[in-house]
Design an enzyme around this catalytic site. Sequence first.
Site, short mmCIF file in Angstrom:
data_model
loop_
_atom_site.label_atom_id
_atom_site.label_comp_id
_atom_site.label_asym_id
_atom_site.label_seq_id
_atom_site.Cartn_x
_atom_site.Cartn_y
_atom_site.Cartn_z
N CYS A 116 0.82 -1.23 0.00
CA CYS A 116 0.00 0.00 0.00
C CYS A 116 0.85 1.27 0.00
O CYS A 116 0.34 2.36 -0.29
CB CYS A 116 -0.95 0.00 1.18
SG CYS A 116 -2.13 -1.34 1.11
N HIS A 256 -3.85 7.25 2.32
CA HIS A 256 -4.17 5.92 1.78
C HIS A 256 -5.60 5.56 2.18
O HIS A 256 -6.01 5.80 3.32
CB HIS A 256 -3.17 4.91 2.35
CG HIS A 256 -3.47 3.50 1.96
ND1 HIS A 256 -3.76 3.14 0.67
CD2 HIS A 256 -3.54 2.36 2.71
CE1 HIS A 256 -3.99 1.83 0.63
NE2 HIS A 256 -3.87 1.34 1.85
N ASN A 286 -10.13 -0.18 -1.06
CA ASN A 286 -8.67 -0.08 -0.94
C ASN A 286 -8.04 -0.68 -2.19
O ASN A 286 -8.06 -1.89 -2.39
CB ASN A 286 -8.23 -0.83 0.32
CG ASN A 286 -6.73 -0.76 0.55
OD1 ASN A 286 -5.98 -0.33 -0.32
ND2 ASN A 286 -6.30 -1.21 1.72
#
Length: 335
Positions: A116, A256, A286
């Site tokens: 990520c 994020h 996500n």
Amino acid sequence: MEKINAVITGVGGYVPDYILTNDEISKMVDTTDEWIMGRIGIKERRILHEEGLGTSYMARKAAKQLMQRTNSQPDEIDLVIVATTTPDYRLPSTASILCERLGLKRAFAFDVQAVCSGFLYALETGANFIRSGNYKKIIVVGAEKMSSIIDYTDRATCPIFGDGAAAFMLEPTTEDLGVMDSVLRTDGKGLPFLHIKAGGSVCTPSYYTLENHMHYIYQEGRTVFKYAVANMANACEAVIERNHLSKDDIDWVIPHQANQRIITAVTQRLEIPTEKVMVNIERYGNTSAATLPLCIWDFEDKLKKGDNLIFTAFGAGFAWGAIYVKWGYDGKKEQ
Ligand code: UT7
């Protein structure tokens, strides 16, 4: 000699058409729209479900749009960096496939794997190639087909992730703009809490690993949540302080998009009001390395030249960080 910095001169993006809703997920596993919205903040996510298409398909769409918007010709591109955890193949790199699909003749290319936080690491890496003075146009992509590593019988992970891609163009500038500073960190102690057990060199694929769903993401959500909030907030504070910025100087925080509650906790610690925080988790979920550029793709029309942006991410590794960017242009660059 004037100092060269790397400025972002455009953004391109792509999300697949297929929308996987919470109602559909509720038919696959024991969950509800209410739980997913309340605990994560995701309403729907995009899935690349056509057979035979991988991450490079989305990366190509995003990079094509980027090249159009920045009036870039294939022979002008020096370097392509793709941040991804879901490459088309174990080898070669997805970046090399992308070069071919974009018709690039004189670029070199490689992937960055930092899950990520991949886009943060790739952006700082690309910026340093520009700062060297030897490179003029660099494409930095965040692209993920997370649906390829998700177990759709596991309710703890399947509502969270989605597919998508977005890309930035980096070019040299001598103006006081661009990728100004970064605080990037890695702590390998995160391994037990977020990983894929099989398919790598430690545990190679076998019937056993397939039968036991060992090729999918495993996460201890609560632990990851705690580390994510503390480390993203600390990295942001460090980069803000080092650049003598006050909270009022910050125009946008781009966090994020892993969980709405993480985003809220981080930005509350930073005392940044919600109207300065880019959020699109509700629509895309996500998308790992793609979340940060996808936010910019969505919010580009709101940005002005000179705006102070703080990007931050946290993920498996653990790997995390924050990057301070001074935005390079006004509004949206149309195709
Ligand atoms: O991007 C990479 C980095 N990843 C992250 O930043 C993710 C960080 N973690 C999280 O976002 C959250 O921890 C999750 C969204 C993964 C989970 O939310 P949580 O509030 O931490 O839930 P939990 O794992 O503590 O589980 C609470 C309860 C459990 O039930 P019991 O044991 O209390 O009876 C779970 O079994 O919720 C249950 N649960 C669910 N219930 C309905 C877990 N998933 C679901 C679900 N639907 N989908």
